[in-house]
Design a protein around this motif. Structure first.
Motif, PDB file in Angstrom:
ATOM      1  N   VAL A   1       5.055  -7.450 -11.070  1.00 26.26           N
ATOM      2  CA  VAL A   1       4.233  -6.467 -10.365  1.00 26.26           C
ATOM      3  C   VAL A   1       2.871  -6.368 -11.036  1.00 26.26           C
ATOM      4  CG1 VAL A   1       3.975  -4.038  -9.731  1.00 26.26           C
ATOM      5  CG2 VAL A   1       6.235  -5.126  -9.628  1.00 26.26           C
ATOM      6  N   ALA A   2       1.811  -6.465 -10.243  1.00 26.27           N
ATOM      7  CA  ALA A   2       0.446  -6.280 -10.745  1.00 26.27           C
ATOM      8  C   ALA A   2      -0.099  -4.980 -10.177  1.00 26.27           C
ATOM      9  CB  ALA A   2      -0.434  -7.459 -10.335  1.00 26.27           C
ATOM     10  N   ARG A   3      -0.464  -4.041 -11.066  1.00 26.81           N
ATOM     11  CA  ARG A   3      -1.047  -2.764 -10.658  1.00 26.81           C
ATOM     12  C   ARG A   3      -2.198  -2.429 -11.587  1.00 26.81           C
ATOM     13  NH1 ARG A   3       1.354   1.663 -11.350  1.00 26.81           N
ATOM     14  NH2 ARG A   3       1.014   2.869  -9.453  1.00 26.81           N
ATOM     15  N   HIS A   4      -3.084  -1.556 -11.106  1.00 26.85           N
ATOM     16  CA  HIS A   4      -4.230  -1.134 -11.907  1.00 26.85           C
ATOM     17  C   HIS A   4      -4.261   0.383 -11.921  1.00 26.85           C
ATOM     18  CE1 HIS A   4      -8.344  -0.718 -13.357  1.00 26.85           C
ATOM     19  NE2 HIS A   4      -8.388  -2.022 -13.575  1.00 26.85           N
ATOM     20  N   ALA A   5      -4.521   0.965 -13.077  1.00 26.34           N
ATOM     21  CA  ALA A   5      -4.512   2.422 -13.216  1.00 26.34           C
ATOM     22  C   ALA A   5      -5.507   3.102 -12.280  1.00 26.34           C
ATOM     23  CB  ALA A   5      -4.798   2.813 -14.668  1.00 26.34           C
ATOM     24  N   ALA A   6      -6.597   2.418 -11.947  1.00 22.29           N
ATOM     25  CA  ALA A   6      -7.614   3.007 -11.083  1.00 22.29           C
ATOM     26  C   ALA A   6      -7.195   3.036  -9.616  1.00 22.29           C
ATOM     27  CB  ALA A   6      -8.927   2.242 -11.228  1.00 22.29           C
ATOM     28  N   ALA A   7      -6.179   2.240  -9.259  1.00 20.58           N
ATOM     29  CA  ALA A   7      -5.706   2.179  -7.865  1.00 20.58           C
ATOM     30  C   ALA A   7      -4.183   2.287  -7.861  1.00 20.58           C
ATOM     31  CB  ALA A   7      -6.154   0.877  -7.210  1.00 20.58           C
ATOM     32  N   PRO A   8      -3.649   3.447  -8.207  1.00 24.88           N
ATOM     33  CA  PRO A   8      -2.209   3.587  -8.441  1.00 24.88           C
ATOM     34  C   PRO A   8      -1.334   3.445  -7.201  1.00 24.88           C
ATOM     35  CG  PRO A   8      -3.290   5.737  -8.516  1.00 24.88           C
ATOM     36  CD  PRO A   8      -4.375   4.716  -8.443  1.00 24.88           C
ATOM     37  N   GLU A   9      -1.910   3.478  -5.985  1.00 20.29           N
ATOM     38  CA  GLU A   9      -1.082   3.357  -4.789  1.00 20.29           C
ATOM     39  C   GLU A   9      -1.090   1.942  -4.211  1.00 20.29           C
ATOM     40  OE1 GLU A   9      -1.934   6.352  -1.898  1.00 20.29           O
ATOM     41  OE2 GLU A   9      -0.737   7.833  -2.977  1.00 20.29           O
ATOM     42  N   LEU A  10      -1.702   1.011  -4.928  1.00 19.28           N
ATOM     43  CA  LEU A  10      -1.715  -0.388  -4.509  1.00 19.28           C
ATOM     44  C   LEU A  10      -0.942  -1.231  -5.510  1.00 19.28           C
ATOM     45  CD1 LEU A  10      -5.470  -0.846  -3.485  1.00 19.28           C
ATOM     46  CD2 LEU A  10      -3.528  -0.336  -1.981  1.00 19.28           C
TER      47      LEU A  10
ATOM     48  N   GLN B   1       0.852  -1.182   0.000  1.00 20.58           N
ATOM     49  CA  GLN B   1       0.000   0.000   0.000  1.00 20.58           C
ATOM     50  C   GLN B   1       0.894   1.241   0.000  1.00 20.58           C
ATOM     51  OE1 GLN B   1      -0.624  -2.031   3.272  1.00 20.58           O
ATOM     52  NE2 GLN B   1      -1.212  -3.537   1.715  1.00 20.58           N
ATOM     53  N   GLU B   2       0.376   2.332  -0.581  1.00 25.37           N
ATOM     54  CA  GLU B   2       1.115   3.588  -0.732  1.00 25.37           C
ATOM     55  C   GLU B   2       2.443   3.347  -1.435  1.00 25.37           C
ATOM     56  OE1 GLU B   2       1.278   6.215   2.610  1.00 25.37           O
ATOM     57  OE2 GLU B   2      -0.745   5.717   3.290  1.00 25.37           O
ATOM     58  N   ALA B   3       2.366   2.631  -2.546  1.00 23.08           N
ATOM     59  CA  ALA B   3       3.562   2.282  -3.315  1.00 23.08           C
ATOM     60  C   ALA B   3       3.398   2.714  -4.761  1.00 23.08           C
ATOM     61  CB  ALA B   3       3.814   0.778  -3.245  1.00 23.08           C
ATOM     62  N   SER B   4       4.399   3.397  -5.287  1.00 27.14           N
ATOM     63  CA  SER B   4       4.400   3.747  -6.704  1.00 27.14           C
ATOM     64  C   SER B   4       4.857   2.548  -7.518  1.00 27.14           C
ATOM     65  CB  SER B   4       5.347   4.926  -6.954  1.00 27.14           C
ATOM     66  OG  SER B   4       6.693   4.517  -6.726  1.00 27.14           O
ATOM     67  N   LEU B   5       4.753   2.655  -8.840  1.00 29.49           N
ATOM     68  CA  LEU B   5       5.212   1.565  -9.703  1.00 29.49           C
ATOM     69  C   LEU B   5       6.699   1.325  -9.503  1.00 29.49           C
ATOM     70  CD1 LEU B   5       4.885  -0.496 -11.953  1.00 29.49           C
ATOM     71  CD2 LEU B   5       5.079   1.362 -13.621  1.00 29.49           C
ATOM     72  N   ALA B   6       7.482   2.401  -9.444  1.00 32.20           N
ATOM     73  CA  ALA B   6       8.931   2.254  -9.269  1.00 32.20           C
ATOM     74  C   ALA B   6       9.251   1.575  -7.936  1.00 32.20           C
ATOM     75  CB  ALA B   6       9.602   3.622  -9.346  1.00 32.20           C
ATOM     76  N   GLN B   7       8.516   1.921  -6.880  1.00 33.57           N
ATOM     77  CA  GLN B   7       8.754   1.314  -5.570  1.00 33.57           C
ATOM     78  C   GLN B   7       8.351  -0.156  -5.550  1.00 33.57           C
ATOM     79  OE1 GLN B   7       6.455   4.128  -3.384  1.00 33.57           O
ATOM     80  NE2 GLN B   7       8.080   5.674  -3.357  1.00 33.57           N
ATOM     81  N   ALA B   8       7.255  -0.482  -6.216  1.00 33.19           N
ATOM     82  CA  ALA B   8       6.836  -1.881  -6.304  1.00 33.19           C
ATOM     83  C   ALA B   8       7.857  -2.696  -7.091  1.00 33.19           C
ATOM     84  CB  ALA B   8       5.462  -1.975  -6.959  1.00 33.19           C
ATOM     85  N   ARG B   9       8.408  -2.113  -8.144  1.00 29.80           N
ATOM     86  CA  ARG B   9       9.434  -2.804  -8.924  1.00 29.80           C
ATOM     87  C   ARG B   9      10.707  -2.999  -8.109  1.00 29.80           C
ATOM     88  NH1 ARG B   9       8.560   0.243 -14.774  1.00 29.80           N
ATOM     89  NH2 ARG B   9       6.940  -1.191 -15.567  1.00 29.80           N
ATOM     90  N   ALA B  10      11.033  -2.030  -7.256  1.00 29.71           N
ATOM     91  CA  ALA B  10      12.197  -2.176  -6.382  1.00 29.71           C
ATOM     92  C   ALA B  10      12.003  -3.349  -5.427  1.00 29.71           C
ATOM     93  CB  ALA B  10      12.441  -0.884  -5.608  1.00 29.71           C
ATOM     94  N   ALA B  11      10.780  -3.508  -4.914  1.00 26.22           N
ATOM     95  CA  ALA B  11      10.476  -4.638  -4.045  1.00 26.22           C
ATOM     96  C   ALA B  11      10.592  -5.952  -4.817  1.00 26.22           C
ATOM     97  CB  ALA B  11       9.074  -4.490  -3.464  1.00 26.22           C
ATOM     98  N   ALA B  12      10.090  -5.965  -6.046  1.00 26.22           N
ATOM     99  CA  ALA B  12      10.188  -7.171  -6.879  1.00 26.22           C
ATOM    100  C   ALA B  12      11.638  -7.520  -7.162  1.00 26.22           C
ATOM    101  CB  ALA B  12       9.418  -6.966  -8.180  1.00 26.22           C
ATOM    102  N   ASP B  13      12.453  -6.512  -7.444  1.00 32.68           N
ATOM    103  CA  ASP B  13      13.872  -6.751  -7.724  1.00 32.68           C
ATOM    104  C   ASP B  13      14.585  -7.299  -6.496  1.00 32.68           C
ATOM    105  OD1 ASP B  13      13.561  -5.879 -10.298  1.00 32.68           O
ATOM    106  OD2 ASP B  13      14.359  -3.869  -9.938  1.00 32.68           O
TER     107      ASP B  13
END
Length: 231
Positions: free
Chosen positions: A89-98, A68-80
């Motif tokens: 990383v799975a994200r949806h444009a309607a919920a950009p902070e999840l 939660q409260e994660a940008s795409l770049a931050q989620a990718r950092a976690a994945a890396d």
């Protein structure tokens, strides 16, 4: 918070009261490890990615994360940090902070949707000292995974503003949206924002918030289940 509807092994780092995981009685044939973090717009990212990189036994390695409260770049950092060759990383444009970070070698993503949760009409004046003055639209991210590990994984973030009853209403809306499918395990993770001055009041509020999932999906609070199993 994590609620889950299967009794597979779930190993979590220490989380605060408002963060919980719940599961329902639907079983996975293989144990999985799922974590949930509100990284506070990246404030805790460096700390948790360090934890992800720390060598640990195979049974304690994460298979998926709800952020939660994660940008795409931050989620990718976690994945890396978990494994750049295997985690997606799975994200949806309607919920950009999840975001849901998952091991693509173990899970096959079939569908992903964002659910808009009931919105607070107005933010009480006193609460504007620690949250935004205008009501925010909160969401839940619902991911359905297919074979070889069929699973519905939900990442959510409830309002910090408003009352416990309001947050329970948000959880009720989410619970009603989820299918009651005995063949598909369900894991629900996220930030309930069930905080209070006293721990006992926070726990009582948390129980009220989680009740819709318990009633509709027979979900079990993982933190509470682990305490019971150790006594």
């Amino acid at each position: 918070m994590t609620l889950t509807s299967e009794r597979g092994k779930l190993e979590l780092p220490k989380v605060r009261t408002s963060a919980r995981k719940m599961k329902s009685p639907r079983r996975l044939k293989t144990a999985v490890t799922i974590g949930s973090h509100n990284i506070m717009r990246g404030h805790y990212l460096k700390h948790i990615t360090h934890q992800y990189k720390t060598p640990r036994p195979p049974q304690h390695k994460f298979d998926a994360l709800c952020l939660q409260e994660a940008s795409l770049a931050q989620a990718r950092a976690a994945a890396d940090a978990l494994g750049p060759a295997s985690f997606a990383v799975a994200r949806h444009a309607a919920a950009p902070e999840l975001a849901i970070v998952y091991n693509a070698r173990r899970f096959a993503l079939r569908s992903l949707r964002a659910l808009a949760l009931p919105r607070l009409p107005r933010v009480p004046l006193l609460q504007r000292t620690y949250t935004s003055a205008a009501p925010q639209q909160r969401h839940a991210l619902i991911a359905d995974f297919g074979a070889p590990l069929p699973l519905t994984l939900v990442c959510f973030h409830l309002d910090a503003a408003g009352s416990i009853a309001h947050r329970a209403g948000q959880m009720r809306a989410l619970s009603s949206e989820l299918r009651a499918d005995a063949r598909r395990p369900l894991v629900v993770c996220g930030d309930t924002n069930a905080f209070a001055w006293l721990v006992r009041d926070a726990e009582a509020g948390l129980a009220q918030i989680l009740r819709p999932l318990e009633q509709r999906h027979e979900a079990v609070d993982v933190a509470r289940a682990r305490v019971i199993s150790s006594t």
